[in-house]
Design a protein around this motif. Structure first.
Motif, PDB file in Angstrom:
ATOM      1  N   ASP A 145      15.083 -23.873  34.359  1.00 16.32           N
ATOM      2  CA  ASP A 145      13.862 -23.080  34.452  1.00 16.32           C
ATOM      3  C   ASP A 145      12.866 -23.786  35.359  1.00 16.32           C
ATOM      4  O   ASP A 145      11.924 -24.414  34.887  1.00 16.32           O
ATOM      5  CB  ASP A 145      13.264 -22.861  33.064  1.00 16.32           C
ATOM      6  N   GLN A 197      13.030  -9.792  38.816  1.00 13.16           N
ATOM      7  CA  GLN A 197      13.051 -10.978  39.662  1.00 13.16           C
ATOM      8  C   GLN A 197      11.818 -11.863  39.480  1.00 13.16           C
ATOM      9  O   GLN A 197      11.789 -13.005  39.934  1.00 13.16           O
ATOM     10  CB  GLN A 197      13.108 -10.583  41.158  1.00 13.16           C
ATOM     11  N   ARG A 207      11.777 -15.658  38.210  1.00 13.44           N
ATOM     12  CA  ARG A 207      12.868 -16.512  38.662  1.00 13.44           C
ATOM     13  C   ARG A 207      12.422 -17.376  39.836  1.00 13.44           C
ATOM     14  O   ARG A 207      11.569 -16.981  40.619  1.00 13.44           O
ATOM     15  CB  ARG A 207      14.069 -15.667  39.099  1.00 13.44           C
ATOM     16  N   LEU A 253      20.617 -16.212  42.936  1.00 13.55           N
ATOM     17  CA  LEU A 253      19.615 -15.937  41.919  1.00 13.55           C
ATOM     18  C   LEU A 253      19.046 -14.518  42.038  1.00 13.55           C
ATOM     19  O   LEU A 253      18.800 -13.853  41.030  1.00 13.55           O
ATOM     20  CB  LEU A 253      18.481 -16.963  42.025  1.00 13.55           C
TER      21      LEU A 253
END
Length: 409
Positions: free
Chosen positions: A33, A71, A74, A114
């Motif tokens: 993270d 998204q 992220r 990602l």
């Protein structure tokens, strides 16, 4: 006594055999993270959703609040967030007519993983190619496999160009890289170019050197191109940007411009076969040298050669031919013909003069893409000759779009 207790307190806890065995597996399943490492003063996804009115890029057409929300939180390990990805399309929203623009750029190679649900849709829309996990992009640098390209009708063909972009592993892409990374990339390029062949085959120029007139090159660059400024690549200009030119003028290699490396072979004699050969030979040499330097070019099996622009993933190759097409450009079936041939035509600013090139860069290998351009240009010239003599071209129109079957593992 105190010392003994203190030593006991800092000892690692006892691990059971099964826990030790499965710990690496469990830890690998925990997603990192990176957003927790820094705090961005942002509102909710709805508050931050960009205004896409009059945005004519593919990003503007595909992006919606639902996708943006997915998204939003992220970030890649190097700190690329989704707003960094779409910023180029917000700075340059494109035009309602003319060549289509993807409107986004990856900040690093991990961006394609990602933010895959966004990038895969962009790639599919731009290239007409479905990205799947089991499809493998193929490469073919055997220039002898190309048929033709050295025999265009000189009455119609004026020049040609082949360009190939490459990104270097372990570095962020130009929109996101730091000054230090950019300088390291220049050092790597200098080392590789010095080793590329024996003897002085070319010369490396810094951007500062290009800002002054010189007899040994036909180029002056005293300010960053507007295209680089719009997409945020011109930061710290002209720091660590350079151009390598071969002695015979057949090849130029840009360093730290829109990609880490871009090889370009331009020929006034329109010999596309020779331009393709030049790029292939030097690209193979550079690939081996960068591997030796432990910084190979980035390759992903399902995407091929990965670069910052999703418009150029797969091969990174663009082959173009400048052609004179006074009559065909006015034909009502032109768009359909180009679509079936898998090529595109762009205006050059000169009446009747167009640049014909491959639009797709993924799903075909390098030879196949260049062959599409060779065959397409020859057919367009044949049509132009028919129209000059007031004859029809219906029998020359391809029956359907050139098919390509994906290679799967």
């Amino acid at each position: 006594m105190w010392k003994r207790e203190k030593m006991w307190m800092i000892k690692p806890p006892t691990e059971h055999p099964m826990e030790s065995r499965y710990r690496p597996v469990l830890e690998s399943l925990i997603p990192r993270d990176p957003m927790s490492r820094f705090y961005l003063k942002r509102g909710s996804p709805k508050d931050e959703f960009p205004n896409l009115d009059r945005n004519y890029t593919l990003m503007g057409r595909i992006l919606n609040l639902h996708m943006y929300t997915r998204q939003f939180s992220r970030a890649t390990e190097s700190g690329v967030i989704f707003d960094d990805i779409i910023r180029p399309g917000l700075e340059d929203p494109g035009l309602p007519t003319g060549p289509k623009s993807v409107g986004c750029l990856a900040g690093d190679a991990q961006s394609y993983i990602l933010f895959c649900d966004f990038f895969d849709r962009i790639i599919e829309s731009y290239h007409g190619y479905k990205v799947t996990s089991d499809a493998v992009q193929q490469s073919d640098f055997n220039y002898d496999n190309l048929k033709g390209g050295d025999d265009f009708d000189e009455v119609y063909v004026l020049s040609c160009e082949v360009s190939v972009g490459r990104a270097v592993d372990d570095f962020c892409f130009p929109t996101h890289c730091s000054r230090g990374e950019r300088r390291q990339l220049l050092t790597l390029a200098k080392t590789a170019l010095e080793q590329m062949s024996e003897g002085p085959t070319g010369k490396l120029y810094s951007i500062d050197e290009l800002s002054h007139e010189s007899d040994d090159r036909g180029l002056v660059l005293d300010s960053p191109p507007s295209s680089l400024m719009k997409i945020g690549v011109a930061r710290d200009w002209p720091d660590a940007r350079a151009l390598w030119l071969s002695k015979d003028g057949s090849l130029a290699i840009w360093i730290n411009m829109d990609e880490h490396l871009k090889l370009i072979s331009f020929r006034k004699d329109a010999n596309l076969q020779e331009a393709f050969k030049t790029v292939c030979i030097h690209l193979i040499k550079l690939e081996a040298l960068y591997k030796k330097l432990r910084h190979p070019f980035i390759w992903k099996p399902h995407l091929g050669w990965v670069v910052s622009s999703p418009a150029e993933v797969g091969t990174g190759l663009k082959a173009s031919v400048t052609v004179k097409l006074l009559h065909l450009a006015e034909n009502k079936r032109l768009d359909d013909i180009l679509d079936r041939l898998r090529i595109q035509m762009e205006e050059t600013g000169c009446p009747g003069i167009y640049k014909v090139s491959n639009l797709q860069t993924i799903g075909f290998n390098e030879v196949e893409l260049t062959q599409l351009v060779v065959d397409g240009v020859k057919l367009l010239i044949q049509m132009e000759k028919r129209l000059e003599n007031n004859r029809g071209i219906e029998d020359l129109v391809p029956l359907k779009k050139t098919e390509r079957t994906a290679v799967r593992l």
